[in-house]
Enzyme design. Structure first.
Site, PDB file in Angstrom:
ATOM      1  N   CYS A  27       0.833  -1.221   0.000  1.00 12.22           N
ATOM      2  CA  CYS A  27       0.000   0.000   0.000  1.00 12.22           C
ATOM      3  C   CYS A  27       0.856   1.254   0.000  1.00 12.22           C
ATOM      4  CB  CYS A  27      -0.924  -0.013   1.210  1.00 12.22           C
ATOM      5  SG  CYS A  27      -0.056  -0.099   2.784  1.00 12.22           S
ATOM      6  N   HIS A  80      -1.772   1.628   7.597  1.00 14.90           N
ATOM      7  CA  HIS A  80      -2.121   1.457   6.187  1.00 14.90           C
ATOM      8  C   HIS A  80      -2.013   2.793   5.448  1.00 14.90           C
ATOM      9  CE1 HIS A  80      -3.992  -0.239   2.694  1.00 14.90           C
ATOM     10  NE2 HIS A  80      -5.081   0.484   2.798  1.00 14.90           N
ATOM     11  N   ASN A 113      -8.433   3.949  -1.690  1.00  9.80           N
ATOM     12  CA  ASN A 113      -7.724   2.784  -1.165  1.00  9.80           C
ATOM     13  C   ASN A 113      -7.133   1.988  -2.322  1.00  9.80           C
ATOM     14  OD1 ASN A 113      -6.762   0.910   0.651  1.00  9.80           O
ATOM     15  ND2 ASN A 113      -8.757   0.435   1.542  1.00  9.80           N
TER      16      ASN A 113
END
Lengths: 79, 214
Positions: B25, B162, B182
Site C-alpha cells: 500500500c 495502512h 484505497n
C-alpha cells in the site's frame, strides 16, 4: 457451509466476521448515531481471520513527522 | 475553500488499483500521488509502476511493508525515474529491482513534503488544493468489514498501519468527510474509496501526511 466457502478455517473466519460486523454496526447508546455513519458487512475480506488480514494488507507505518507550521513551510519554500 | 472538492473531478486521478496479497500500500500511495501531480501539471494522466517502488526502494520491505515517506525520500535522493505500469507491471510479490535505459520514458520527483496535520485539518484542506492528492497513513483494522458511509468510530489515531491517498473532501452534508482512495480494488467500499469524518483526526488521517512534486 464449509465446503462452499473453502476450508474450515475460512468458514470459521466468516462466522466470526458476521459477529464482528454486527458489533461494529451496533454503536453504544452513549454515542450519538449520526446520519451517514459507516456500515459494515460481508465483503471480499470476510473469510479472512483478522490476524491474516492485518498481516497481509496493513503493512505501513506512520513516520515521525514535524507538525505543520505555515510560517516554517513558507520560509523553507522561499529558501 | 470550496464546500466540496475532489481531484477526480479534474480527471487527474487514475483508476483504483488492487494490491492483492502484497503489503505494498505504501508504494501504491506514493505512485498514485505522483501520477496525479504529473497530470495536474497538464501532462497526460497515466499509471506509473508501483512494482518499481516495491522492488527498488531499498530501505522498505517490498510486499512485507514500508513507509511512504521513506519511499519519497528515496525517490528524491536518487532521482530514480518512475517508469510506466506497462513497462514494469505489478506482480504482487517483491522482485529484483529492474533498471531501464535512459531512453525509456519515466518521471522523477522534484521534491516532497511530509507533515503531521493533527489538529490542523483546515490547513490540510488548503494543502490538498495546493499540493494535489495527499498520502495519509491510517488505522484501517476495521476497514476489513467496511461497506460504505462515513467512518466516525471504530478506529484509532494511535495505531496507524495502512497507506492511502486523500483525493478530496465534502462539507456539503451534516458530516464533513475526507474522500479517501484505497488500493483494495474497486469492489471494496465506495467504488474503492472510503469516507472519513473530518476534524477529529479519525483513524489518524491527519497524523502522517505527505505529497510529492514533479
Amino acid at each position: 457451509s464449509p465446503g462452499r466457502l473453502g476450508s474450515a478455517h475460512q468458514y470459521k473466519a466468516f462466522q466470526e466476521s458476521i459477529q464482528r460486523q454486527h458489533a461494529l454496526n451496533s454503536l453504544p447508546s452513549d454515542l450519538l448515531v449520526e446520519k451517514g455513519s459507516a456500515t459494515y458487512g460481508i465483503n471480499q475480506f470476510s473469510d479472512l481471520a483478522p490476524e491474516l488480514f492485518r498481516a497481509t494488507y496493513l503493512c505501513s507505518k506512520p513516520s515521525e513527522l514535524p507538525k505543520y507550521k505555515p510560517f516554517d513551510s513558507e520560509v523553507k519554500r522561499l529558501h | 475553500l470550496p464546500t466540496r472538492f475532489d481531484w477526480r473531478d479534474k480527471n487527474v486521478v487514475t483508476r483504483v488499483r488492487n494490491q492483492g496479497s502484497c503489503g505494498g500500500c505504501w508504494a501504491f500511495s506514493v505512485v498514485e500521488v505522483i501520477e496525479s501531480a504529473y497530470a495536474i501539471k497538464g501532462k497526460p494522466l497515466q499509471t506509473f509502476s508501483a512494482q518499481e517502488v516495491i522492488d527498488c526502494s531499498y530501505k522498505d520491505g517490498g510486499c512485507n511493508g514500508g513507509s511512504p515517506v521513506s519511499a519519497l525520500k528515496w525517490l528524491n535522493q536518487t532521482k530514480t525515474r518512475l517508469v510506466t505500469e506497462s513497462m514494469y507491471p505489478f506482480k504482487a510479490k517483491t522482485g529484483m529491482c529492474h533498471h531501464f535505459p535512459m531512453s525509456t520514458f519515466g518521471i522523477s520527483i522534484k521534491g516532497y513534503q511530509a507533515y503531521s496535520f493533527r489538529h490542523k485539518e483546515e490547513e490540510m484542506m488548503h494543502k490538498l488544493l495546493e499540493w494535489g492528492p495527499l498520502i495519509a497513513v491510517v488505522d484501517a483494522v476495521s476497514w476489513q468489514d467496511y461497506l460504505g458511509g462515513i467512518i466516525q468510530h471504530h478506529c484509532s489515531p494511535e495505531e496507524s498501519n495502512h497507506a492511502v491517498v486523500i483525493t478530496g473532501y465534502d462539507r456539503t452534508g451534516d458530516i464533513p468527510y475526507w474522500i479517501v482512495r484505497n488500493s483494495w480494488g474497486s469492489t471494496w467500499g465506495i467504488d474503492g474509496f472510503v469516507h472519513i469524518k473530518m476534524k477529529r483526526n479519525v483513524c489518524g488521517i491527519a497524523d502522517s501526511v505527505a505529497a510529492g512534486f514533479v
